[in-house]
Each structure stands twice: as structure tokens, then as C-alpha cells.
Design a protein around this motif. Structure first.
Motif, mmCIF file in Angstrom:
data_model
loop_
_atom_site.group_PDB
_atom_site.id
_atom_site.type_symbol
_atom_site.label_atom_id
_atom_site.label_comp_id
_atom_site.label_asym_id
_atom_site.label_seq_id
_atom_site.Cartn_x
_atom_site.Cartn_y
_atom_site.Cartn_z
ATOM 1 N N VAL A 1 0.879 -1.172 0.000
ATOM 2 C CA VAL A 1 0.000 0.000 0.000
ATOM 3 C C VAL A 1 0.917 1.223 0.000
ATOM 4 O O VAL A 1 1.790 1.357 0.850
ATOM 5 C CB VAL A 1 -0.911 0.027 1.241
ATOM 6 C CG1 VAL A 1 -1.815 1.250 1.214
ATOM 7 C CG2 VAL A 1 -1.749 -1.257 1.313
ATOM 8 N N GLU B 1 1.145 5.409 0.053
ATOM 9 C CA GLU B 1 0.415 6.660 0.308
ATOM 10 C C GLU B 1 1.324 7.834 -0.055
ATOM 11 O O GLU B 1 2.414 7.977 0.511
ATOM 12 C CB GLU B 1 0.014 6.750 1.794
ATOM 13 C CG GLU B 1 -0.749 8.021 2.106
ATOM 14 C CD GLU B 1 -0.863 8.337 3.612
ATOM 15 O OE1 GLU B 1 -0.539 7.470 4.456
ATOM 16 O OE2 GLU B 1 -1.233 9.492 3.916
ATOM 17 N N LYS C 1 -3.335 0.333 6.727
ATOM 18 C CA LYS C 1 -2.124 0.625 7.508
ATOM 19 C C LYS C 1 -2.163 -0.145 8.823
ATOM 20 O O LYS C 1 -1.147 -0.692 9.268
ATOM 21 C CB LYS C 1 -2.059 2.128 7.786
ATOM 22 C CG LYS C 1 -0.764 2.602 8.375
ATOM 23 C CD LYS C 1 -0.806 4.110 8.559
ATOM 24 C CE LYS C 1 0.534 4.673 8.910
ATOM 25 N NZ LYS C 1 0.506 6.133 9.004
ATOM 26 N N ALA D 1 -1.114 -3.527 8.240
ATOM 27 C CA ALA D 1 0.332 -3.600 7.976
ATOM 28 C C ALA D 1 1.121 -3.568 9.290
ATOM 29 O O ALA D 1 2.205 -4.154 9.393
ATOM 30 C CB ALA D 1 0.755 -2.450 7.078
ATOM 31 N N TYR E 1 3.297 -1.133 4.078
ATOM 32 C CA TYR E 1 2.726 0.210 3.916
ATOM 33 C C TYR E 1 3.863 1.206 3.779
ATOM 34 O O TYR E 1 4.757 1.252 4.625
ATOM 35 C CB TYR E 1 1.872 0.547 5.143
ATOM 36 C CG TYR E 1 0.951 1.732 4.954
ATOM 37 C CD1 TYR E 1 -0.373 1.539 4.577
ATOM 38 C CD2 TYR E 1 1.400 3.031 5.141
ATOM 39 C CE1 TYR E 1 -1.231 2.617 4.400
ATOM 40 C CE2 TYR E 1 0.547 4.116 4.961
ATOM 41 C CZ TYR E 1 -0.773 3.893 4.604
ATOM 42 O OH TYR E 1 -1.624 4.965 4.415
ATOM 43 N N THR F 1 5.067 5.382 2.713
ATOM 44 C CA THR F 1 4.646 6.747 2.378
ATOM 45 C C THR F 1 5.727 7.405 1.506
ATOM 46 O O THR F 1 6.912 7.093 1.629
ATOM 47 C CB THR F 1 4.449 7.605 3.641
ATOM 48 O OG1 THR F 1 5.661 7.569 4.395
ATOM 49 C CG2 THR F 1 3.305 7.111 4.487
#
Ligand code: AMP
Length: 224
Positions: free
Chosen positions: A110, A112, A193, A196, A204, A206
Motif C-alpha cells: 500500500v 500513500e 495501515k 500492515a 505500507y 509513504t
């Protein structure tokens, strides 16, 4: 490799998503692009979706969720997929999670993209849509993806603006939905999240979205 990609409208999600699509040779599924194709083709789905999209509202879940879950069943998703623009609220996240678990499909990553709301808004207003593929690899405010004069920097076709990209009220509404960490899109990102944090998958990560396109893709590739 199955990936979810989050970021406010204007954060470069589509551009960075293409980097991952190429790296892993996976299907790049953009919910917004599916709606735009249907609007252009004047389909029933397109007609239903247009009224919501023009106002900057979410297309209702009973239309969007089955559309995406069906799309994930297509042959080109067998090697993996990257979902961009879905899930966009907590209900969509829960339904996606349920559907993946019941089909035995693992969510691997994932991503972000972090970006301040004001910067995202300015970037959206600079986006230009290529008439050829109805997507937007051009932005008049970002040097590396500036159009070639009035034409698409990738294929030379004509450009237009998305109606919902020039309407400040609609942009504010879309960002209101994105930055809502209780029920909105950030809530759906944080739903995964929290998974995760408890288990090895999904991972996860960023990314700092205010950096240049190249810096963001370098950060992305280094974290994979
Ligand atoms: P985008 O290209 O991702 O900015 O999407 C354009 C518009 O399509 C959004 O403002 C929504 O109206 C609609 N849309 C895209 N994805 C979704 C979704 N997951 N759920 C509901 N509506 C969506």
C-alpha cells in the motif's frame, strides 16, 4: 504483485502508478479513468456517474464497488494489479478486503503519497487531459510534464481540461473526501495501515509528494 495507491487528487498518483505498472508488468486500474471512458462512450454507467463526478462527489458505492471487484477478475489482473482511486472510503476498503480474503488474493503493498492540500489544489488546476487516451500526463505547472505547446507531450494529440479540474468547489469537495481520516479516503488507507502494523503483508509505505516527479519515483523504487 497487488498494490493499492493512495494520494490526494493532484499528488502524481497516476504518474507514479505508471512506474509500478511498468516495473511489475501489472494491470493499472484507475477508477476515475474507467468512469471517464464510460462518459465518453455515453454508456449507462457513464450517464449515472457523470452527475456525481461533475459535482466532485463520489459515485455511489453500489455502482463503484461491483465495477472494481468485477474488473479485478479480468485476465490481465492474473499477474497482479495496481488500484488507483479505489478504495475511496471506509466501506469500499472493507468490501475490497473482504473480497480479496474470500478469493485468497494477497495485498502486497500500500503506497500513500503525502501532499499538502493547497499544493494539490494548484496542481489539479494545471492538469491537461490528452484527447487520445482521456488521461492526464500533462500539467502546465509542472516542468517535467509540461505540454508541448498546446499539445500532449507524449503523443502530440490535442489537450483539454477535465470539467471537474477547473471547478474550485468540486476540487474542495474531492479533497474534503480524500483528507477525511474518519470515513473518507485516508480512513480507507489507514484501514490497511493498521493491518500492515500487525502483519508482514501488506507493506505500507509513504512518499513525499511535494518533491519532483523523478525524486518521488526514486523514493518509490528504493522502498520497494
Ligand atoms: P479521479 O480520476 O480519481 O480523480 O476520479 C474522478 C471522479 O470519479 C471522482 O471525483 C469521483 O467522482 C469518481 N470516482 C473515482 N473513483 C471513485 C471511487 N473509488 N468511488 C467513488 N467515486 C469515484
Amino acid at each position: 504483485m497487488n498494490i493499492l495507491f493512495f494520494g490526494p487528487n493532484g499528488s502524481g498518483k497516476g504518474t507514479q502508478g505508471s512506474v509500478l505498472k511498468e516495473k511489475f508488468n501489472i494491470a493499472h486500474i484507475e477508477s476515475g479513468a474507467i468512469f471517464r471512458e464510460n462518459i465518453q462512450g455515453n454508456t449507462e454507467l457513464g450517464k449515472q456517474a457523470k452527475t456525481f463526478i461533475d459535482k466532485g462527489e463520489l459515485v455511489p458505492d453500489d455502482i463503484t464497488i461491483p465495477m472494481i471487484l468485477d474488473r479485478l477478475q479480468k485476465d490481465d489482473c492474473k499477474n497482479g494489479w495496481l488500484l488507483d482511486g479505489f478504495p475511496r472510503n471506509k466501506v469500499q476498503a472493507e468490501k475490497l478486503d473482504e473480497s480479496l480474503k474470500s478469493s485468497g488474493i494477497t495485498l502486497d503493498i500500500v503506497v500513500e503519497i503525502l501532499l499538502d492540500r493547497e499544493i494539490a489544489k494548484n496542481r489539479i488546476m494545471g492538469r491537461r487531459l490528452c484527447v487520445q487516451d482521456n488521461n492526464h500526463p500533462n500539467n502546465i505547472f509542472i516542468d517535467v510534464i509540461k505540454p508541448n505547446g498546446d499539445l500532449c507531450r507524449v503523443c502530440g494529440s490535442e489537450l483539454k481540461s477535465r470539467a471537474d479540474d477547473q471547478d474550485e468547489g468540486a476540487i474542495n469537495k474531492r479533497h474534503g473526501i480524500y483528507y477525511d481520516a474518519t470515513e473518507g479516503t485516508l480512513a480507507s488507507a489507514y484501514y490497511f495501515k493498521s493491518q500492515a502494523e500487525k502483519s508482514s503483508l501488506p507493506r505500507y509505505m509513504t512518499l513525499e509528494g511535494k518533491n519532483s516527479v523523478k525524486e518521488v519515483s526514486d523514493e518509490l523504487l528504493s522502498k520497494l
